[in-house]
Design a protein around this motif. Structure first.
Motif, mmCIF file in Angstrom:
data_model
loop_
_atom_site.group_PDB
_atom_site.id
_atom_site.type_symbol
_atom_site.label_atom_id
_atom_site.label_comp_id
_atom_site.label_asym_id
_atom_site.label_seq_id
_atom_site.Cartn_x
_atom_site.Cartn_y
_atom_site.Cartn_z
ATOM 1 N N SER A 102 -11.739 -5.862 1.087
ATOM 2 C CA SER A 102 -10.313 -6.111 1.371
ATOM 3 C C SER A 102 -10.165 -7.133 2.488
ATOM 4 O O SER A 102 -9.344 -8.052 2.404
ATOM 5 C CB SER A 102 -9.619 -4.797 1.761
ATOM 6 N N THR A 126 0.826 -1.205 0.000
ATOM 7 C CA THR A 126 0.000 0.000 0.000
ATOM 8 C C THR A 126 0.859 1.255 0.000
ATOM 9 O O THR A 126 0.610 2.203 -0.757
ATOM 10 C CB THR A 126 -0.917 0.009 1.237
ATOM 11 N N LEU A 132 -4.671 0.551 -0.878
ATOM 12 C CA LEU A 132 -4.857 -0.569 0.044
ATOM 13 C C LEU A 132 -5.629 -1.698 -0.623
ATOM 14 O O LEU A 132 -5.258 -2.880 -0.503
ATOM 15 C CB LEU A 132 -5.610 -0.087 1.288
#
Length: 453
Positions: free
Chosen positions: A417, A34, A55
């Motif tokens: 995520s 990230t 991210l």
């Protein structure tokens, strides 16, 4: 007199938890990815990429999923694409396996802690096999990726007129993305432009299938390909169930979409079969698409949900609950219907511990997916079928999308995520890592049976 010292017998002994190290290693890889992707040099525009977009991309790459919130081909610079490729390779092989491979290459030895971590991540490999595991995984990966990259390079060079350098990069990127079941592509429409080209689609499918079988299966086939009687139950289950699901998925998708003018309908019959097979392979957790997934029939989405949820082989680059878990549950059901006392598969009795593991994986995965679906529906106004497809795709580390990912708000990106992270490591590994206590029970309670069904 002072307080007497605590005796060793009463002192608590903290046992190491390799599962926590595995989870921490993946989390660190995501964090570093990230940070690098947020650098101006990583974007084509030279601007800092939004934190949540970086991210999401880093998580998708490390967890070899392929879901994207920005266009990989146009948003990221060459440097950014190289970082994504590196994250795919490291995440596909496994953080601990990658570390073990590097350690063996540099020092020709592996510490006990390194072996424990690798065993935990690989899940089905014995402790004594770790040294050979790291070497073989690295060798198999390089051979398959190199062969796939060469075939794709020649096709991009001679079939589409790309320059040598660009053809090399396209071949290498898609070969690594294929073998690691990642699904990242360097074209804005993914692989729709090559839907009817078998010289692009079939090498990619072959790499995906090989990577999705799992490294234990690949290593046994490498040693004992001509001696199927010596194959383990794991190898036989992975191969047989994978073949059945590939054929069933191809027939299901091809038949339902055969006359759909928005997907297969405007191609010739041979191309329709190729596309149906290609998309069936992708549901094994790869994520490339040669047609617009958002234009598929609702019934096709449901079938693909099931295939994505099952996934590929264990201890490899594939996601999902794994074909072995699916097969074990099937044989448990079959045994119960027959009224037999124990589960037998290929002439071997199945350990009862495996029963509990399979049931735990399925229940935990359903809980993660459905909780995520509910949360996503509360955050967005999207319909259930599309949200379910996206959630299953994220958990199965597939990367197929109906097109809703690009417009999701940042809380929804965080949910997906997390789902990708859980899907890549497995719900049992996550649960073990965060378990409050790890103790052995030295007694048993009286047995009793409630009414079931």
């Amino acid at each position: 007199m002072g307080t007497p010292a605590r005796t060793p017998a009463r002192a608590r002994v903290r046992r190491p938890r390799p599962a926590r190290r595995v989870v921490a290693a993946f989390a660190i890889a995501v964090a570093l990815g990230t940070a690098v992707l947020m650098l101006p040099v990583s974007s084509r525009s030279g601007e800092v990429t939004d934190f949540f977009d970086a991210l999401f991309t880093a998580t998708s790459a490390v967890c070899v999923t392929g879901l994207t919130v920005v266009d990989t081909a146009t948003h990221w610079s060459f440097f950014g694409q190289v970082i994504i490729l590196a994250l795919i390779q490291i995440g596909g092989l496994g953080i601990m396996i990658s570390a073990a491979s590097i350690g063996l290459l540099l020092a020709r030895k592996l510490s006990v802690a390194g072996r424990l971590n690798a065993v935990t991540e690989a899940n089905v490999i014995e402790f004594s096999d770790v040294r050979g595991l790291a070497r073989n995984i690295l060798l198999i990966s390089l051979i398959v990726e190199a062969a796939t990259a060469l075939l794709l390079f020649m096709r991009f060079l001679w079939g589409y007129g790309y320059g040598v350098g660009e053809a090399v990069w396209l071949g290498l990127f898609h070969a690594v993305s294929s073998f690691n079941n990642a699904g990242f592509a360097l074209f804005s429409d993914n692989l729709i432009g090559f839907a009817a080209d078998p010289f692009i689609c079939l090498p990619i499918c072959a790499a995906i299938i090989v990577g999705g079988l799992g490294f234990p299966v690949l290593m046994q086939l490498r040693r004992e390909f001509r001696h199927p009687l010596r194959w383990t139950m794991n190898t036989r289950l992975v191969l047989s169930v994978s073949i059945v699901l590939l054929i069933a998925g191809t027939l299901y998708i091809t038949v339902l979409e055969w006359s759909n003018p928005r997907t297969l309908g405007h191609y010739d019959p041979a191309a329709r079969i190729l596309i149906g097979f290609f998309q069936s392979v992708q549901t094994r957790t790869a994520g490339f698409n040669s047609v617009d997934i958002g234009q598929l029939h609702d019934e096709t989405w449901v079938g693909m949900d099931v295939l994505m949820y099952i996934g590929g082989g264990p201890a490899g680059t594939a996601g999902g609950i794994k074909v072995t878990t699916f097969a074990v549950l099937f044989f448990i059901l079959l045994t119960e219907l027959r009224g037999e006392a124990s589960v037998h598969i290929f002439g071997k009795r199945l350990s009862r511990a495996v029963h509990r593991q399979a049931i735990s994986v399925v229940l935990l995965s359903i809980a993660f997916v459905m909780a995520s679906v509910i949360a996503l529906m509360l955050i967005t106004d999207l319909p259930f079928d599309k949200v379910l497809f996206e959630a299953v795709s994220a958990f199965g580390t597939v990367g197929l999308t109906t097109g809703i990912t690009y417009g999701l708000p940042w809380p929804a990106e965080l949910i997906l995520s997390l789902l990708m992270f859980v899907g890549r490591l497995g719900p049992l590994t996550i649960g073990t890592a965060f378990a409050l206590r790890d103790r052995r029970i030295l007694y048993e309670f009286p047995e009793e049976r409630p009414a079931i069904g």
